[in-house]
Design a protein around this motif. Structure first.
Motif, PDB file in Angstrom:
ATOM      1  N   ASP A 202       0.810  -1.220   0.000  1.00  0.00           N
ATOM      2  CA  ASP A 202       0.000   0.000   0.000  1.00  0.00           C
ATOM      3  C   ASP A 202       0.842   1.268   0.000  1.00  0.00           C
ATOM      4  O   ASP A 202       0.489   2.263  -0.605  1.00  0.00           O
ATOM      5  CB  ASP A 202      -0.898  -0.003   1.245  1.00  0.00           C
TER       6      ASP A 202
ATOM      7  N   SER B 214       0.085   1.459  -4.218  1.00  0.00           N
ATOM      8  CA  SER B 214      -1.275   1.350  -3.679  1.00  0.00           C
ATOM      9  C   SER B 214      -2.297   0.911  -4.735  1.00  0.00           C
ATOM     10  O   SER B 214      -3.262   0.229  -4.413  1.00  0.00           O
ATOM     11  CB  SER B 214      -1.663   2.653  -2.989  1.00  0.00           C
ATOM     12  N   GLU B 215      -2.067   1.293  -6.011  1.00  0.00           N
ATOM     13  CA  GLU B 215      -3.018   0.885  -7.066  1.00  0.00           C
ATOM     14  C   GLU B 215      -3.011  -0.632  -7.242  1.00  0.00           C
ATOM     15  O   GLU B 215      -4.060  -1.270  -7.381  1.00  0.00           O
ATOM     16  CB  GLU B 215      -2.637   1.592  -8.379  1.00  0.00           C
TER      17      GLU B 215
ATOM     18  N   ARG C 213      -4.821  -2.279  -4.367  1.00  0.00           N
ATOM     19  CA  ARG C 213      -6.269  -2.170  -4.526  1.00  0.00           C
ATOM     20  C   ARG C 213      -6.808  -3.221  -5.506  1.00  0.00           C
ATOM     21  O   ARG C 213      -7.801  -3.887  -5.250  1.00  0.00           O
ATOM     22  CB  ARG C 213      -6.595  -0.760  -5.032  1.00  0.00           C
ATOM     23  N   GLN C 214      -6.081  -3.357  -6.606  1.00  0.00           N
ATOM     24  CA  GLN C 214      -6.507  -4.361  -7.610  1.00  0.00           C
ATOM     25  C   GLN C 214      -6.428  -5.775  -7.045  1.00  0.00           C
ATOM     26  O   GLN C 214      -7.321  -6.598  -7.245  1.00  0.00           O
ATOM     27  CB  GLN C 214      -5.596  -4.292  -8.838  1.00  0.00           C
TER      28      GLN C 214
ATOM     29  N   TRP D 295      -6.633  -6.640  -3.888  1.00  0.00           N
ATOM     30  CA  TRP D 295      -7.709  -6.839  -2.910  1.00  0.00           C
ATOM     31  C   TRP D 295      -9.021  -7.175  -3.610  1.00  0.00           C
ATOM     32  O   TRP D 295      -9.791  -8.006  -3.143  1.00  0.00           O
ATOM     33  CB  TRP D 295      -7.906  -5.600  -2.031  1.00  0.00           C
ATOM     34  N   GLU D 296      -9.256  -6.524  -4.737  1.00  0.00           N
ATOM     35  CA  GLU D 296     -10.491  -6.808  -5.493  1.00  0.00           C
ATOM     36  C   GLU D 296     -10.534  -8.266  -5.934  1.00  0.00           C
ATOM     37  O   GLU D 296     -11.531  -8.949  -5.778  1.00  0.00           O
ATOM     38  CB  GLU D 296     -10.559  -5.918  -6.736  1.00  0.00           C
TER      39      GLU D 296
ATOM     40  N   SER E 160     -15.841  -5.033  -3.285  1.00  0.00           N
ATOM     41  CA  SER E 160     -14.915  -4.594  -4.327  1.00  0.00           C
ATOM     42  C   SER E 160     -15.497  -3.500  -5.222  1.00  0.00           C
ATOM     43  O   SER E 160     -14.762  -2.669  -5.724  1.00  0.00           O
ATOM     44  CB  SER E 160     -14.511  -5.790  -5.165  1.00  0.00           C
TER      45      SER E 160
ATOM     46  N   LEU F  16     -14.664  -0.107  -3.987  1.00  0.00           N
ATOM     47  CA  LEU F  16     -13.229   0.179  -3.888  1.00  0.00           C
ATOM     48  C   LEU F  16     -12.725   0.982  -5.088  1.00  0.00           C
ATOM     49  O   LEU F  16     -11.904   1.885  -4.946  1.00  0.00           O
ATOM     50  CB  LEU F  16     -12.417  -1.120  -3.829  1.00  0.00           C
TER      51      LEU F  16
ATOM     52  N   TRP G  93     -10.268   4.868   1.053  1.00  0.00           N
ATOM     53  CA  TRP G  93      -9.699   3.527   0.878  1.00  0.00           C
ATOM     54  C   TRP G  93      -8.982   3.086   2.140  1.00  0.00           C
ATOM     55  O   TRP G  93      -9.192   1.994   2.646  1.00  0.00           O
ATOM     56  CB  TRP G  93      -8.791   3.564  -0.348  1.00  0.00           C
TER      57      TRP G  93
ATOM     58  N   ARG H 174     -10.175   0.150   4.679  1.00  0.00           N
ATOM     59  CA  ARG H 174      -9.263  -0.955   4.960  1.00  0.00           C
ATOM     60  C   ARG H 174      -9.197  -1.201   6.463  1.00  0.00           C
ATOM     61  O   ARG H 174      -9.199  -2.327   6.923  1.00  0.00           O
ATOM     62  CB  ARG H 174      -7.851  -0.627   4.454  1.00  0.00           C
TER      63      ARG H 174
END
Ligand code: HEM
Length: 168
Positions: A38, A42-43, A46-47, A49-50, A122, A125, A133, A137
């Motif tokens: 993160d 971070s991008e 995020r992806q 986590w989705e 998701s 997000l 975000w 989290r």
């Protein structure tokens, strides 16, 4: 009948292991790795986590469904009938009261799981700002650990049930 009962009990315990084990893996292995990502990427986190969320949801709901199915079969194989559910006689005595306590905790767990998914799912997000975000989290982490503790408590009720229930 004894073989079916043992098979169903085995599936119940395996499903409980998958449900609890996957939560521990998510909280103790995946989440710390993502937290480290993160700060730098971070991008990507995020992806990931989705994706993780999408796959994990299938495993989670399948193990919960299996717990419901095998739990209900076990109750039937212990000699209880549909009318015992409807008339409430199932919930009398130590076994019944422990079962009622367990089912109320399971209902709470299902509610928290749905909330966790809807609120922190998701879809939202993708549109969240970096601050949102981070906040989500943090909320997801607290909720996740709470759900794990609740699941451990439910497993404890399960162990009591298998031994005739708690006398209270
Ligand atoms: C997160 C959900 C659940 C978890 C983690 C869980 C876990 C467990 C565990 C660890 C046992 C002990 C097995 C043993 O010691 O032999 C057990 C027993 C039992 N569970 Fe569950 N359970 C869950 C949901 C349910 C549900 C939804 C039902 C009912 C619909 C249910 C009904 C039962 C019954 C009747 C037993 C006693 C089986 C027997 O000895 O005949 N459980 N559970």
């Amino acid at each position: 009948m004894r073989t079916v009962y043992l098979l169903s009990l085995w599936l119940h315990v395996v499903a409980a292991g998958v449900w609890i084990g996957s939560m521990v893996f998510l909280g103790a292995v995946i989440a710390p790795v993502m937290r480290r990502l993160d700060t730098t990427r971070s991008e990507l986190s995020r992806q990931l986590w989705e994706e993780v969320g999408r796959r994990y949801r299938i495993v989670g709901w399948m193990s919960l469904a299996l717990l419901f199915l095998t739990g209900t079969i076990n109750i039937g194989l212990r000699g209880y009938r549909g009318s015992d559910w409807i008339e409430g006689t199932l919930f009398a005595g130590s076994f019944g009261r422990t079962l009622l306590g367990k089912l109320l905790l399971v209902a709470l767990l299902v509610g928290l799981t749905l909330w966790h998914e809807r609120r922190l799912g998701s879809q939202s997000l993708a549109y969240a700002s970096p601050e949102e975000w981070r906040r989500w989290r943090r909320q997801a982490a607290y909720l996740g650990w709470g759900m794990l503790l609740l699941s451990l408590l439910i497993a404890g009720f399960g162990l009591l049930l298998a031994r005739g229930g708690f006398s209270f």
